[in-house]
Design an enzyme around this catalytic site. Sequence first.
Site, mmCIF file in Angstrom:
data_model
loop_
_atom_site.group_PDB
_atom_site.id
_atom_site.type_symbol
_atom_site.label_atom_id
_atom_site.label_comp_id
_atom_site.label_asym_id
_atom_site.label_seq_id
_atom_site.Cartn_x
_atom_site.Cartn_y
_atom_site.Cartn_z
ATOM 1 N N PRO A 55 0.797 -1.246 0.000
ATOM 2 C CA PRO A 55 0.000 0.000 0.000
ATOM 3 C C PRO A 55 0.827 1.294 0.000
ATOM 4 O O PRO A 55 0.821 2.059 0.963
ATOM 5 C CB PRO A 55 -0.830 -0.130 1.280
ATOM 6 C CG PRO A 55 0.048 -0.921 2.192
ATOM 7 C CD PRO A 55 0.784 -1.896 1.312
ATOM 8 N N CYS A 56 1.468 1.574 -1.114
ATOM 9 C CA CYS A 56 2.231 2.819 -1.227
ATOM 10 C C CYS A 56 1.318 4.043 -1.220
ATOM 11 O O CYS A 56 1.786 5.163 -0.978
ATOM 12 C CB CYS A 56 3.110 2.806 -2.473
ATOM 13 S SG CYS A 56 2.237 2.523 -4.020
ATOM 14 N N HIS A 57 0.023 3.844 -1.461
ATOM 15 C CA HIS A 57 -0.908 4.977 -1.446
ATOM 16 C C HIS A 57 -1.110 5.529 -0.035
ATOM 17 O O HIS A 57 -1.652 6.622 0.129
ATOM 18 C CB HIS A 57 -2.267 4.562 -2.035
ATOM 19 C CG HIS A 57 -2.968 3.486 -1.251
ATOM 20 N ND1 HIS A 57 -2.674 2.148 -1.387
ATOM 21 C CD2 HIS A 57 -3.952 3.542 -0.307
ATOM 22 C CE1 HIS A 57 -3.438 1.430 -0.580
ATOM 23 N NE2 HIS A 57 -4.222 2.259 0.086
#
Length: 270
Positions: free
Chosen positions: A237-239
């Site tokens: 989850p780089c967001h």
Amino acid sequence: MKMYPIISEFLELYIRKPSTNLDWEFVTGASGMSEEEINNAFRQWSGMNAEEFINVLQQRQRDFARRNAPRDLFTDIYGDAAEPSQKECRNIIRWTSVEGEKPSNEGKHYYQKIESPFGDAVVVASDKGICSIHFIANFEKTGEFIGKNFSHLNCVNQANIWTEKAEIAMNNVFSQHELVFDVQATEFQKKVWGLLCEIPAGALKSYSELGSDPGSASAARAIGNAVGSNPVAVLIPCHRVLRNTGEIGNFRWGTLRKHALIGWEAVNRI
């Protein structure tokens, strides 16, 4: 009916003309959709109407910026804006390769088109684990996308256990999943991506909180580059990483989608 295209179009107009109060005349005129149509889409997608969703997103960014701001008299008196309390949900992950060993590109690889609340995507997997998840604008161009990006692999348009696990996880981000990633990466990239996977669904972190030295520009760039090169959308989850100011920042699959992901998780967090 897929809701995300409507959500995406609305967010594009909102970003073009951000405001505390939505300019519905501008939005409906530019989109060709009525306020009722847009709000119905948002309710089906997130459980809130468009204005409520934007209010949650804006408040989330303000709280995050305050939490990461330098301490001053205000924070000394009133305290920091902590992350909202919630049931923490992290996926259990592991990598197929160990240090000094590269994932094998041999053998059959599988790809599957999947639908998610955040748009259509293509997942690529081996018999060992998930290799890649990328959002795609048009399912009809999936073959072209695979040929352009995975020509070095023997890919077949067929589901396997890992493409199916990826689809389930993409559509149930507030549930815990056991996932294996079979990716080409340096040990540093895997370390950073592992830190991303420790951020619970609905939570946010800054780049500095990922472990960079605030005084080291090179360390911050290295972490930023690793975050930006993530090949597995949503499940790594780089967001969930923002700038200290609360700005959304860049995203491999577009800032519109990052707005949608952060807002959706904020609205639906447990």
